[in-house]
Design a protein around this motif. Structure first.
Motif, PDB file in Angstrom:
ATOM      1  N   VAL A  60       7.427  30.787  40.038  1.00 52.42           N
ATOM      2  CA  VAL A  60       6.240  30.368  39.291  1.00 52.42           C
ATOM      3  C   VAL A  60       6.554  29.797  37.918  1.00 52.42           C
ATOM      4  O   VAL A  60       5.660  29.244  37.269  1.00 52.42           O
ATOM      5  N   SER A  61       7.808  29.909  37.449  1.00 50.71           N
ATOM      6  CA  SER A  61       8.103  29.394  36.109  1.00 50.71           C
ATOM      7  C   SER A  61       9.555  28.977  35.918  1.00 50.71           C
ATOM      8  O   SER A  61       9.933  28.615  34.801  1.00 50.71           O
ATOM      9  N   TYR A 106       1.372  31.457  43.525  1.00 51.00           N
ATOM     10  CA  TYR A 106       1.179  30.054  43.167  1.00 51.00           C
ATOM     11  C   TYR A 106       0.034  29.443  43.966  1.00 51.00           C
ATOM     12  O   TYR A 106      -0.756  28.654  43.431  1.00 51.00           O
ATOM     13  N   ILE A 150      -0.857  29.497  35.630  1.00 53.33           N
ATOM     14  CA  ILE A 150       0.569  29.175  35.608  1.00 53.33           C
ATOM     15  C   ILE A 150       1.045  29.006  34.165  1.00 53.33           C
ATOM     16  O   ILE A 150       2.116  29.493  33.788  1.00 53.33           O
ATOM     17  N   GLY A 206       2.187  22.718  37.320  1.00 51.44           N
ATOM     18  CA  GLY A 206       2.705  22.575  38.682  1.00 51.44           C
ATOM     19  C   GLY A 206       3.584  21.350  38.816  1.00 51.44           C
ATOM     20  O   GLY A 206       4.629  21.383  39.473  1.00 51.44           O
ATOM     21  N   GLY A 233       6.059  35.017  44.884  1.00 52.80           N
ATOM     22  CA  GLY A 233       5.803  33.916  43.965  1.00 52.80           C
ATOM     23  C   GLY A 233       5.028  32.794  44.628  1.00 52.80           C
ATOM     24  O   GLY A 233       4.122  32.210  44.033  1.00 52.80           O
ATOM     25  N   LYS A 244      13.539  28.089  47.327  1.00 49.62           N
ATOM     26  CA  LYS A 244      12.305  27.614  46.712  1.00 49.62           C
ATOM     27  C   LYS A 244      11.979  26.192  47.134  1.00 49.62           C
ATOM     28  O   LYS A 244      10.804  25.835  47.288  1.00 49.62           O
ATOM     29  N   TYR A 256       8.357  24.647  48.030  1.00 48.78           N
ATOM     30  CA  TYR A 256       7.774  23.606  47.184  1.00 48.78           C
ATOM     31  C   TYR A 256       7.387  22.393  48.026  1.00 48.78           C
ATOM     32  O   TYR A 256       6.318  21.802  47.825  1.00 48.78           O
ATOM     33  N   ILE A 300       4.173  20.646  46.184  1.00 46.91           N
ATOM     34  CA  ILE A 300       4.456  20.679  44.749  1.00 46.91           C
ATOM     35  C   ILE A 300       5.273  19.456  44.349  1.00 46.91           C
ATOM     36  O   ILE A 300       5.131  18.930  43.241  1.00 46.91           O
ATOM     37  N   LEU A 307       6.941  22.093  37.201  1.00 51.30           N
ATOM     38  CA  LEU A 307       7.807  22.884  38.079  1.00 51.30           C
ATOM     39  C   LEU A 307       8.412  22.011  39.169  1.00 51.30           C
ATOM     40  O   LEU A 307       9.610  22.100  39.471  1.00 51.30           O
TER      41      LEU A 307
END
Length: 251
Positions: free
Chosen positions: A149-150, A93, A101, A45, A89, A186, A190, A195, A48
């Motif tokens: 997620v990636s 998450y 993940i 996490g 996603g 995103k 996030y 995140i 990312l």
């Protein structure tokens, strides 16, 4: 391992430069390798969250070189599908633990390399037929989910775009535009899901020059460097990284 440490920084610098080269000159298909590499040494996490602002910076640095050279109909259908994919996603998450993940990132990495091997050997043929909007929407959905997620939305976009018969530059410009928009979407999620951290944002400041430098190298390399050489090296590293992440997640 702490984010501000010599081993992490030593790993992060080449990973970020590589992401810049990939996104700036060779499409976004393998830029997610940077997050995969970082996930070997820090929480996935955190990896990312660390990479997203840098990927966005690379998008901004690359966009002027490809301004209005993209295929807007193809970009539009990917973006329409990418919105619900990003939402899915985010839901995944919120539910998943770090090992889930890692497993996703590792599986996507290995599957991507195997897919590319199948394409190279002629088992799968792309670019020989025109994919319609339905395929584009499905690719956009997969793009949004895997990107969240990636940071691995590039393969899904590439499958659809290669079926449009685009030139190398038009393909590259379209991926830059699509991922600039998806990464912007995103970013809001996030931030809302914590995140991003103060530590990761400070690390972004330290790594920003390397991201811009990588994008500059990628734009230059787009015209002069053999894609075969670049991707051959990348696939070997990505396959090994993916296997390692899967092993860590399962054990």
């Amino acid at each position: 391992m702490e984010l501000f440490s010599l081993p992490v920084f030593t790993m992060a610098v080449p990973a970020v430069v590589f992401a810049g080269i990939s996104k700036g000159g060779f499409g976004s298909g393998v830029a997610f390798a940077s997050a995969a590499i970082l996930a070997l040494v820090i929480d996935p996490g955190m990896a990312l969250g660390l990479m997203l602002p840098l990927l966005m910076l690379i998008d901004v640095a690359s966009l002027p070189a490809y301004w209005r050279k993209w295929d807007w109909p193809a970009a539009r259908v990917l973006l329409i599908g990418g919105v619900p994919g990003t939402l899915l996603g985010a839901l995944f998450y919120a539910w998943a633990d770090p090992d889930a993940i890692r497993l996703i990132i590792g599986t996507v990495a290995v599957a991507f390399v195997l897919w590319q091997a199948a394409v190279q050997r002629g088992v799968v043929r792309l670019g020989t037929q025109h994919f319609g909007p339905r395929v584009g929407l499905g690719a956009g959905l997969a793009l949004g989910f895997t990107s969240f997620v990636s940071h691995a939305g590039g393969p899904a976009a590439a499958i659809f775009l290669l079926g449009q018969g685009l030139s190398k530059t038009r393909f590259q410009a379209t991926t830059v535009l699509v991922f600039w928009a998806v990464n912007l979407l995103k970013c809001g999620f996030y931030a809302g899901m914590d995140i991003f951290t103060k530590e990761s944002l400070l690390m972004n400041v330290a790594l920003a020059p390397f991201a811009v430098f990588g994008a500059w190298l990628g734009i230059r390399a787009h015209q002069y460097v053999s894609e075969k050489v670049f991707f051959s090296i990348t696939y070997v590293a990505l396959f090994a990284t993916g296997l390692r992440l899967i092993w860590v997640a399962l054990t």
